[in-house]
Design a protein around this motif. Structure first.
Motif, PDB file in Angstrom:
ATOM      1  N   GLN A 170      49.427  44.621  42.439  1.00 58.36           N
ATOM      2  CA  GLN A 170      48.579  43.410  42.859  1.00 58.36           C
ATOM      3  C   GLN A 170      47.401  43.616  42.982  1.00 58.36           C
ATOM      4  OE1 GLN A 170      50.673  40.231  45.223  1.00 58.36           O
ATOM      5  NE2 GLN A 170      52.268  41.899  45.536  1.00 58.36           N
ATOM      6  N   PHE A 171      47.155  44.920  43.421  1.00 56.89           N
ATOM      7  CA  PHE A 171      45.609  45.400  43.749  1.00 56.89           C
ATOM      8  C   PHE A 171      45.286  46.674  43.109  1.00 56.89           C
ATOM      9  CE2 PHE A 171      48.273  43.513  47.229  1.00 56.89           C
ATOM     10  CZ  PHE A 171      47.674  42.538  47.676  1.00 56.89           C
ATOM     11  N   PRO A 172      44.814  46.589  41.774  1.00 55.77           N
ATOM     12  CA  PRO A 172      44.605  47.730  40.910  1.00 55.77           C
ATOM     13  C   PRO A 172      43.285  48.581  41.508  1.00 55.77           C
ATOM     14  CG  PRO A 172      43.938  45.727  39.605  1.00 55.77           C
ATOM     15  CD  PRO A 172      44.965  45.321  41.166  1.00 55.77           C
ATOM     16  N   HIS A 173      42.396  47.764  42.445  1.00 58.96           N
ATOM     17  CA  HIS A 173      41.209  48.162  42.737  1.00 58.96           C
ATOM     18  C   HIS A 173      41.281  49.101  43.891  1.00 58.96           C
ATOM     19  CE1 HIS A 173      42.006  44.444  44.787  1.00 58.96           C
ATOM     20  NE2 HIS A 173      41.053  44.777  45.898  1.00 58.96           N
ATOM     21  N   VAL A 174      42.680  49.112  44.572  1.00 57.22           N
ATOM     22  CA  VAL A 174      42.929  49.931  45.953  1.00 57.22           C
ATOM     23  C   VAL A 174      44.086  50.736  45.767  1.00 57.22           C
ATOM     24  CG1 VAL A 174      41.255  48.735  47.425  1.00 57.22           C
ATOM     25  CG2 VAL A 174      43.919  48.211  47.179  1.00 57.22           C
ATOM     26  N   ARG A 175      45.115  50.569  44.591  1.00 58.03           N
ATOM     27  CA  ARG A 175      46.129  51.038  44.760  1.00 58.03           C
ATOM     28  C   ARG A 175      46.328  52.664  44.603  1.00 58.03           C
ATOM     29  NH1 ARG A 175      50.260  50.099  39.685  1.00 58.03           N
ATOM     30  NH2 ARG A 175      48.843  50.888  37.873  1.00 58.03           N
TER      31      ARG A 175
END
Length: 499
Positions: A142-147
């Motif tokens: 759900q969080f591709p910018h921080v995963r």
């Protein structure tokens, strides 16, 4: 001008004044480099990265810093007075101090900090990653910018990096006996590859009467670099490419992506499928050896926490104990130490018909193998990868070589099936006989479109063949990851292109 006596006085004065000591410049090291220092002797170093944990006690401050170069973090030990107000989990920092031997168990070195500077603070309340919490891969999606800041995804990206380098080294490195020429893949292609759903982005807003196509002809995102490789193989004998590939299948399964990477090779003067299969097997084993050697801790993370169902084999051969400090999953060792099995499509159908289980899709000669069939065949062969060769003529594209084998008409095609994933590689000998190829194209109404392809057979052609390997499927296989969306940093699939 100065007189000689004045000059002597000046020199005598300068020599008697003590020179100020130069400050020792801190050497910037990656975390992995710092952890690998064999005998730290208090050298002043500087590290930059992100805080994985902060533990403040009465007399000492412990901070773990990671910069993505290693699964293991570097422990920083400091006086509490050095703790900045904004030092929290997730913040970016720059730490300078002396690298010394650690007295704590589980680590060889630590950094005795002299200065800690917070470069970028982190709001821990809204940060999607939480301290001392192991989030599921589904949650991280759900969080591709921080995963990529999570342990699992950072480990994956290090593995992808080493596997990519190993693929190039296999084909091109100084120790490679193959010495293939690398070709960059064309992204926009024409014509469309028959039988594959493609994406057509190359259109534009046009005035009435104006050609709506950007290239004046329909163009599509590439589904394979094979046809271009065949052109190149006519000049360089052996070529390969490794780049993005696109498919427009409306599939939400855990096996498919709309954008993925493909390794493809084309070999001139290849006269049998064995030539192609040998390269496939060698590629799989050599790249896996390199990954296990250089990313053993990262691979262990996946086998231990992401794919816990994999049985771990404790008694390993000397070779694999040398590659890894931790036990190797039994399935992976089984694949690496055994020669891959070879069976014909006809033998595969016979094995499926004798199977004790009931399949959703009944196996019949002339029908394509489904994923359930592929998985069973690998299990049937003892979880060893299987080459299935000589597929029915009507199942395969026009460019595959006709075997001319009578009633059960087949072509010289091969698929490599691997545990848990199914099809990993697909390849074939190419039809190099002009009359056979022309007849097939005429039947399909494609002779004009592929006139250039026919001409390749008229201008000094050779027997040749090649294959393609899905990179993300390869990673799923060796890491035991269930969903292909978890082995790529930014997954694209139907109705989803988040970042």
């Amino acid at each position: 001008m100065f007189r000689p006596r004045c000059i002597r006085h000046i020199l005598r004065y300068c020599s008697s004044v003590p020179c100020p000591e130069r400050a020792v410049a801190a050497k910037l090291l990656r975390i992995q480099e710092a952890l690998e220092v064999p005998d730290p002797s208090g050298d002043v170093i500087k590290v930059q990265g992100w805080v994985r944990s902060v533990r403040s006690q009465k007399d000492v401050l412990f901070v773990h810093v990671n910069d993505g170069s290693s699964l293991e973090s570097l422990q920083v030990v400091a006086a509490p007075r050095l703790e900045p107000r904004e030092l929290t989990f997730g913040s970016s920092v720059e730490v300078q101090g002396k690298l010394v031997k650690s007295l704590h168990k589980g680590q060889k070195v630590e950094l005795a900090a002299e200065n800690i500077r917070v470069v970028g603070p982190c709001d821990v309340l809204t940060f999607p990653l939480k301290y001392k919490t192991r989030q599921s891969l589904e949650y991280l999606r759900q969080f591709p910018h921080v995963r990529c800041r999570s342990n699992a995804l950072s480990a994956l990206l290090r593995i992808r990096s080493e596997a990519t380098a190993a693929i190039h080294a296999f084909f091109k490195g100084p120790r490679s006996q193959r010495n293939l020429t690398f070709k960059q893949k064309c992204i926009a292609v024409f014509p469309k590859v028959p039988g594959v759903k493609t994406v057509n982005p190359a259109s534009k807003e046009s005035e009435p009467g104006e050609n709506p196509h950007f290239f004046n002809v329909p163009a599509f995102l590439t589904v394979s670099g094979q046809l271009h490789l065949e052109v190149m193989a006519g000049a360089f004998t052996k070529v390969f490419t490794f780049g993005p590939t696109f498919r427009a299948d409306n599939s939400q399964s855990r096996r498919h992506l709309a954008e993925f990477y493909m390794v493809e090779a084309e070999l001139s003067f290849a006269e049998s499928l064995q030539d192609i299969m040998q390269v496939m097997e060698d590629l799989f084993k050599k790249v896996t050896d390199v990954v296990l050697s250089k990313c053993s801790r990262d691979v262990e993370l996946f086998h231990k926490y992401v794919a816990p169902g994999q049985e771990v084999k404790e008694k390993l051969s000397i070779r694999y104990k040398r590659l890894m400090n931790t036990p190797l999953p039994a399935k992976l060792e089984q694949m690496l130490k055994n020669r891959f099995v070879i069976m014909s499509y006809t033998e595969a159908i016979d094995a499926l018909k004798r199977a004790p289980q009931v399949f959703t899709y009944k196996p019949e000669w002339g029908q394509d193998l489904q994923s359930e069939h592929e998985r069973y065949l690998v299990q049937h062969c003892g979880e060893i990868p299987v080459f299935v060769i000589n597929y029915p003529y009507d199942l395969k594209p026009f460019y595959m070589r006709d075997n001319e084998d009578g009633a059960r008409h087949t072509v010289a095609a091969v698929d490599l099936l691997v545990p848990a994933v199914g099809e990993l590689c697909g390849g074939s000998l190419r039809e190099d006989r002009v009359d056979f190829l022309q007849s097939r194209l005429q039947k399909l109404g494609l002779e004009q479109t592929y006139q250039w392809y026919l001409e390749l057979r008229q201008f000094g052609s050779t027997p040749h063949g090649g294959f393609g390997m899905g990179f993300e499927r390869y990673l799923r296989c060796i890491l035991g990851v269930d969903n292909i969306r978890d082995v790529v940093p930014f997954p694209r699939f139907p109705h989803s292109c988040v970042l």
